[in-house]
Design an enzyme around this catalytic site. Sequence first.
Site, PDB file in Angstrom:
ATOM      1  N   ASP A  77       0.828  -1.322   0.165  1.00 43.25           N
ATOM      2  CA  ASP A  77      -0.083  -0.116   0.130  1.00 43.25           C
ATOM      3  C   ASP A  77       0.849   1.311   0.018  1.00 43.25           C
ATOM      4  O   ASP A  77       0.389   2.266  -0.630  1.00 43.25           O
ATOM      5  CB  ASP A  77      -1.028  -0.010   1.084  1.00 43.25           C
ATOM      6  CG  ASP A  77      -2.122  -0.821   1.107  1.00 43.25           C
ATOM      7  OD1 ASP A  77      -2.664  -0.828  -0.108  1.00 43.25           O
ATOM      8  OD2 ASP A  77      -2.725  -1.377   1.932  1.00 43.25           O
ATOM      9  N   VAL A  78       2.021   1.023   0.988  1.00 41.65           N
ATOM     10  CA  VAL A  78       2.637   2.371   1.098  1.00 41.65           C
ATOM     11  C   VAL A  78       3.652   2.819  -0.407  1.00 41.65           C
ATOM     12  O   VAL A  78       3.547   3.786  -0.823  1.00 41.65           O
ATOM     13  CB  VAL A  78       3.852   2.358   2.126  1.00 41.65           C
ATOM     14  CG1 VAL A  78       4.765   3.514   2.181  1.00 41.65           C
ATOM     15  CG2 VAL A  78       3.220   2.502   3.485  1.00 41.65           C
TER      16      VAL A  78
END
Length: 394
Positions: free
Chosen positions: A169-170
């Site tokens: 996600d990051v």
Amino acid sequence: MPGALHGIKMIDLTRVLAGPFCTMILGDLGAEVIKIESISGGDETRGWGPPFVEGESAYYLCANRNKQGITLNLKDDKGKEILKKLISEADVVVQNFKPGTLSKLGFSYEEMKAMKEDIILASISGFGSKGPNSSLPGYDYIIQAMSGLMSITGEKDGDPTKVGVAISDVLTGLFTCIGILASLQHRNRTGEGQEIDISLFDSQLAALVNVASNYLCSGVIPERLGNYHPNIVPYQVFSASDGEMVIAVGNDHQFNRFALLIEEPILLDELYRTNAGRLQYRKEIEEIISNKIKTKSKNEWKVLLDKIGIPNGPIYNVSEALQSEQAKSRDMVLEVNHPFINDLKLVGSPLKLSKTPVEVVRHPPLHGEHTEEVMSKLGYSQLEIEEMRRNNTI
């Protein structure tokens, strides 16, 4: 001093982490970000806890500062009208609905272009807009599994292990930021907007970097190595007398200095002089070094290793890392004003810009905190706003 992205207006139709993390970074850089949430519940991470602080989840707080927050019912015709008005005034829209959802609501890229000719639409999904998995939902854990990341994470004889944070996600949030900034530059040159198609799967494959390259060049499937490096020795965890530390000897010159420091002349043998040799005799070298590192504390070794330029560091827990003098000197923990939370602490931005420094000007918004303010700016009267509330439009 206005932020680097001052004057850029963004509509944030994202939730959970990849999208909100992206829009928070752009908000940190000075963009005006309007976060749109559903009228019931909003961003799922608002309920992802404990811990909660005065009703706000720590998870939600980590990725939503520097935004205005409104609620909007996008299944309602009036709600769609409001979103159209917002898009007509915006530069960028970021969304992470399941592929096809936004089009069903009447907000495809082509339809948005009719609202604002030079709009930039960034769409984040698990697997992108095409391919056999394009219709599947995208969760970081699933992406870590399917991208190969878990297969190389964990101890050699242990189970595949996920990374301790939602790293896919990051990384996707960061790649989306890059795509948006590139698209803004393209628009500055040509006057054209464009559509950005970013997937968690693609992002995590790209982030396999040298591991993927090793496989593509050799055909050998990478294995889990725990805390070892596939290409460098010694580059791993060692136990000092008071706990674990990492020693990362990056080249042959460093290894020569390291061998002299720990007074182990056997390591200067011809067998170990090159990294290729050290890879071949990894176990023998590890045993010699491990026995030596046990004789001193982490701090004693750090002083000695730093003096001769050997990369090293103690393994901190999260508290020790955030409270370290290095973190303090870099302003990596910030206190942010909040209407309900006293002394709200958030992780600072790693972006240190000399002319347009990052500034936190807005706390992570409460659910629908700025709805009336934004509706008023769009030209709606107080009576109209009250009617929209009664009709569950906002």
